[in-house]
Design a protein around this motif. Structure first.
Motif, PDB file in Angstrom:
ATOM      1  N   VAL A  10       0.875  -1.165   0.000  1.00  0.00           N
ATOM      2  CA  VAL A  10       0.000   0.000   0.000  1.00  0.00           C
ATOM      3  C   VAL A  10       0.918   1.222   0.000  1.00  0.00           C
ATOM      4  O   VAL A  10       1.511   1.539   1.027  1.00  0.00           O
ATOM      5  CB  VAL A  10      -0.914   0.020   1.246  1.00  0.00           C
ATOM      6  CG1 VAL A  10      -1.868   1.200   1.195  1.00  0.00           C
ATOM      7  CG2 VAL A  10      -1.680  -1.290   1.368  1.00  0.00           C
ATOM      8  N   PRO A  33      -2.156   2.907  -6.451  1.00  0.00           N
ATOM      9  CA  PRO A  33      -2.888   2.409  -5.284  1.00  0.00           C
ATOM     10  C   PRO A  33      -3.274   0.942  -5.459  1.00  0.00           C
ATOM     11  O   PRO A  33      -3.648   0.504  -6.550  1.00  0.00           O
ATOM     12  CB  PRO A  33      -4.129   3.301  -5.238  1.00  0.00           C
ATOM     13  CG  PRO A  33      -3.749   4.535  -5.984  1.00  0.00           C
ATOM     14  CD  PRO A  33      -2.806   4.085  -7.059  1.00  0.00           C
ATOM     15  N   THR A  35      -5.700  -2.122  -5.191  1.00  0.00           N
ATOM     16  CA  THR A  35      -7.157  -2.256  -5.241  1.00  0.00           C
ATOM     17  C   THR A  35      -7.586  -3.612  -4.690  1.00  0.00           C
ATOM     18  O   THR A  35      -6.780  -4.554  -4.641  1.00  0.00           O
ATOM     19  CB  THR A  35      -7.675  -2.139  -6.692  1.00  0.00           C
ATOM     20  OG1 THR A  35      -7.210  -3.285  -7.437  1.00  0.00           O
ATOM     21  CG2 THR A  35      -7.171  -0.862  -7.356  1.00  0.00           C
ATOM     22  N   PRO A  36      -8.860  -3.733  -4.288  1.00  0.00           N
ATOM     23  CA  PRO A  36      -9.351  -5.051  -3.855  1.00  0.00           C
ATOM     24  C   PRO A  36      -9.176  -6.116  -4.936  1.00  0.00           C
ATOM     25  O   PRO A  36      -8.903  -7.276  -4.634  1.00  0.00           O
ATOM     26  CB  PRO A  36     -10.835  -4.790  -3.568  1.00  0.00           C
ATOM     27  CG  PRO A  36     -10.899  -3.348  -3.193  1.00  0.00           C
ATOM     28  CD  PRO A  36      -9.877  -2.681  -4.079  1.00  0.00           C
ATOM     29  N   ILE A  68      -4.897   4.886   6.277  1.00  0.00           N
ATOM     30  CA  ILE A  68      -5.614   5.131   5.031  1.00  0.00           C
ATOM     31  C   ILE A  68      -7.104   5.278   5.348  1.00  0.00           C
ATOM     32  O   ILE A  68      -7.551   4.901   6.432  1.00  0.00           O
ATOM     33  CB  ILE A  68      -5.372   3.995   3.997  1.00  0.00           C
ATOM     34  CG1 ILE A  68      -5.893   2.650   4.524  1.00  0.00           C
ATOM     35  CG2 ILE A  68      -3.896   3.898   3.656  1.00  0.00           C
ATOM     36  CD1 ILE A  68      -5.691   1.485   3.561  1.00  0.00           C
ATOM     37  N   PRO A  69      -7.909   5.844   4.435  1.00  0.00           N
ATOM     38  CA  PRO A  69      -9.351   5.959   4.709  1.00  0.00           C
ATOM     39  C   PRO A  69      -9.951   4.615   5.134  1.00  0.00           C
ATOM     40  O   PRO A  69      -9.653   3.575   4.545  1.00  0.00           O
ATOM     41  CB  PRO A  69      -9.915   6.436   3.364  1.00  0.00           C
ATOM     42  CG  PRO A  69      -8.785   7.187   2.738  1.00  0.00           C
ATOM     43  CD  PRO A  69      -7.538   6.447   3.139  1.00  0.00           C
ATOM     44  N   GLU A  71     -12.835   3.154   4.853  1.00  0.00           N
ATOM     45  CA  GLU A  71     -13.583   2.363   3.874  1.00  0.00           C
ATOM     46  C   GLU A  71     -12.629   1.637   2.917  1.00  0.00           C
ATOM     47  O   GLU A  71     -12.877   0.479   2.534  1.00  0.00           O
ATOM     48  CB  GLU A  71     -14.525   3.262   3.071  1.00  0.00           C
ATOM     49  CG  GLU A  71     -15.631   3.916   3.887  1.00  0.00           C
ATOM     50  CD  GLU A  71     -15.131   5.102   4.716  1.00  0.00           C
ATOM     51  OE1 GLU A  71     -13.992   5.577   4.464  1.00  0.00           O
ATOM     52  OE2 GLU A  71     -15.865   5.550   5.614  1.00  0.00           O
ATOM     53  N   TYR A  72     -11.564   2.316   2.543  1.00  0.00           N
ATOM     54  CA  TYR A  72     -10.576   1.712   1.644  1.00  0.00           C
ATOM     55  C   TYR A  72      -9.856   0.564   2.355  1.00  0.00           C
ATOM     56  O   TYR A  72      -9.675  -0.520   1.787  1.00  0.00           O
ATOM     57  CB  TYR A  72      -9.596   2.789   1.186  1.00  0.00           C
ATOM     58  CG  TYR A  72      -8.451   2.283   0.339  1.00  0.00           C
ATOM     59  CD1 TYR A  72      -8.652   1.415  -0.726  1.00  0.00           C
ATOM     60  CD2 TYR A  72      -7.149   2.692   0.617  1.00  0.00           C
ATOM     61  CE1 TYR A  72      -7.593   0.962  -1.503  1.00  0.00           C
ATOM     62  CE2 TYR A  72      -6.079   2.256  -0.156  1.00  0.00           C
ATOM     63  CZ  TYR A  72      -6.311   1.380  -1.207  1.00  0.00           C
ATOM     64  OH  TYR A  72      -5.262   0.939  -1.969  1.00  0.00           O
ATOM     65  N   SER A  75     -12.088  -2.397   2.500  1.00  0.00           N
ATOM     66  CA  SER A  75     -12.264  -3.045   1.189  1.00  0.00           C
ATOM     67  C   SER A  75     -11.105  -3.993   0.880  1.00  0.00           C
ATOM     68  O   SER A  75     -11.309  -5.064   0.290  1.00  0.00           O
ATOM     69  CB  SER A  75     -12.403  -1.992   0.081  1.00  0.00           C
ATOM     70  OG  SER A  75     -11.163  -1.362  -0.211  1.00  0.00           O
ATOM     71  N   LEU A  76      -9.897  -3.632   1.285  1.00  0.00           N
ATOM     72  CA  LEU A  76      -8.737  -4.512   1.071  1.00  0.00           C
ATOM     73  C   LEU A  76      -8.827  -5.741   1.974  1.00  0.00           C
ATOM     74  O   LEU A  76      -8.538  -6.868   1.545  1.00  0.00           O
ATOM     75  CB  LEU A  76      -7.440  -3.748   1.338  1.00  0.00           C
ATOM     76  CG  LEU A  76      -7.159  -2.535   0.440  1.00  0.00           C
ATOM     77  CD1 LEU A  76      -5.862  -1.848   0.855  1.00  0.00           C
ATOM     78  CD2 LEU A  76      -7.094  -2.942  -1.035  1.00  0.00           C
TER      79      LEU A  76
END
Length: 333
Positions: A10, A33, A35-36, A68-69, A71-72, A75-76
Motif C-alpha cells: 500500500v 494504489p 485495489t481489492p 488510510i481511509p 472504507e478503503y 475493502s482490502l
C-alpha cells in the motif's frame, strides 16, 4: 516450518507525514494504489503455490495501513477475508504507525483475521523523532504497543539506526526500550538515503552524514545480541534487495548480506572475549551449532581472516549440543 508472507504494498498514501528518510514509492517498488481486485488476483495466484497455509500470512506492507481511509482499508481486508476463512492462509499481517492505532481500529482488524501488527517505531528518542519528522511521540509507541498486546495481536516493532540526530547511545537506548515493551518480533533497518527525500537534500549539503557499513554492523550486532538474549526474534536486518531501492539509492548502508555481516560480528565478539582466557595458545578449534558455522567463519571468511591478521588460526566445527551464539574453544596445545 519457515514463515512466509504474501506481500501486498500500500504506497505512501496511507501516511499523513513525510518523514525525512521516506520515499515509499522507491522502497516498495509500487506507485499505483492497491485495489481489492489486485488483492484477489494476487491471493488466487498464491493459493496455487502455497504448500504451508498454516504458516503463511497475507501481509499489507509499504505504507501506514490503518491511516488510510477506513472504507478503503476495509475493502482490502474484505478481499483477503475469504482466503483466510477457507484456510488458504493463516491470517493477515499489517504494518502501520504508532499514532494510527486505537481500540476501534483494533476491533476492525480483529474482525478481518489480522493476527500480527508491526509498528514503525524507528526511534524512542524524542529529538530523533522530531528531527526526522515522524509526526508521533515516544509515548505513542508505548501506548499503541500496549493496546495491541492487550487485544491479543502479535506485536512487531521496526527500528532504524543512523537517523538524522541519532547516536549509538540513542540507538542502544531504543533497543532497550523495545525490549521493555516485549514485542514478538523486531526489524532493524540502517538508514538508507533515497533520492527524492529531505534526507537526500541534507546529505548533498553536508548536513547529514550516513552511517558507515562498519559502524552499522557493529551497532546492529549489539542490538541483535540484546534481542536474542531477551527472547525477541529479529526477523529482518536491512532493507530487502529488489524493488526500486537500487535505482533510488544515494548513500547509506545497503548491503545484500547485511544480516550475515551482523551475525558474524556477534560471533567474532563472543570469540574474542573467550580468547582472553587463552594467553599463549594461538591455534584453536571453535565449536558452534552446525547451522551457525558460516556465521562464525564470517561473510566470505572475514572472521577467520581478521583473526589470522591478529595471529590466530581457527578451525570451525559443528556441535549439535550448542545453541545459537554459544561456542566452545579447544586449543591445540
Amino acid at each position: 516450518m519457515k514463515h512466509a508472507n504474501i506481500s501486498l504494498f500500500v504506497p505512501h498514501m496511507g501516511c499523513p507525514h513525510q518523514c525525512s528518510f521516506c520515499n515509499q514509492k522507491t522502497i516498495s517498488g509500487s506507485v499505483k494504489p492497491l485495489t481489492p481486485e489486485d488483492v484477489t488476483e494476487t491471493l488466487e495466484k498464491a493459493v496455487n503455490d502455497n504448500n504451508e497455509p498454516l504458516n503463511t500470512e497475507v501481509a499489507f506492507f509499504g505504507g501506514s495501513f490503518t491511516a488510510i481511509p477506513k472504507e478503503y482499508m476495509i475493502s482490502l481486508l474484505e478481499a483477503s477475508k475469504p482466503f483466510i476463512e477457507k484456510g488458504f492462509f493463516n491470517g493477515v499481517r499489517i504494518s502501520t504507525r504508532p499514532d494510527a492505532i486505537d481500540e476501534e481500529i483494533l476491533d476492525i482488524l480483529k474482525e478481518y483475521h489480522v493476527k500480527s501488527i508491526e509498528l514503525g517505531a524507528q526511534s524512542t528518542d524524542e529529538e530523533v523523532l522530531t528531527l526526522n519528522k515522524r509526526g508521533h511521540t515516544r509515548e505513542d509507541i508505548f501506548t499503541a504497543s500496549h493496546l495491541i498486546k492487550a487485544k491479543g495481536f502479535s506485536l512487531g516493532l521496526q527500528m532504524m539506526t543512523g537517523l538524522l540526530g541519532d547516536t549509538d547511545d540513542k540507538t542502544l537506548k531504543t533497543g532497550d526500550d523495545i525490549i521493555s515493551i516485549k514485542p514478538d518480533t523486531v526489524r532493524i533497518y540502517p538508514t538508507v538515503v533515497l533520492e527524492g527525500t529531505e534526507l537526500c537534500e541534507k546529505y548533498k549539503t553536508g548536513e547529514f552524514t550516513p552511517q558507515t557499513l562498519e559502524n552499522a554492523v557493529e551497532i546492529c550486532g549489539k542490538l541483535l545480541k540484546k534481542f536474542h538474549d531477551n527472547n525477541i526474534k529479529v526477523i529482518r536486518l536491512g532493507l530487502h534487495s529488489g524493488g526500486n531501492v537500487e535505482e533510488g539509492f544515494v548513500a547509506g548502508v545497503y548491503h545484500p548480506a547485511f544480516g550475515e555481516l551482523c551475525e558474524s560480528a556477534v560471533y567474532l565478539h563472543i570469540l574474542k572475549e573467550k580468547l582472553k582466557d587463552f594467553k599463549d595458545d594461538k591455534d584453536f578449534t571453535v565449536f558452534v551449532k552446525p547451522s551457525e558455522i558460516s556465521k562464525m567463519t564470517g561473510h566470505k571468511g572475514c572472521n577467520k581472516q581478521l583473526l589470522l591478521n591478529e595471529g590466530y588460526t581457527i578451525t570451525v566445527k559443528g556441535d549439535e549440543s550448542l545453541s545459537k551464539y554459544e561456542l566452545k574453544l579447544k586449543g591445540r596445545k
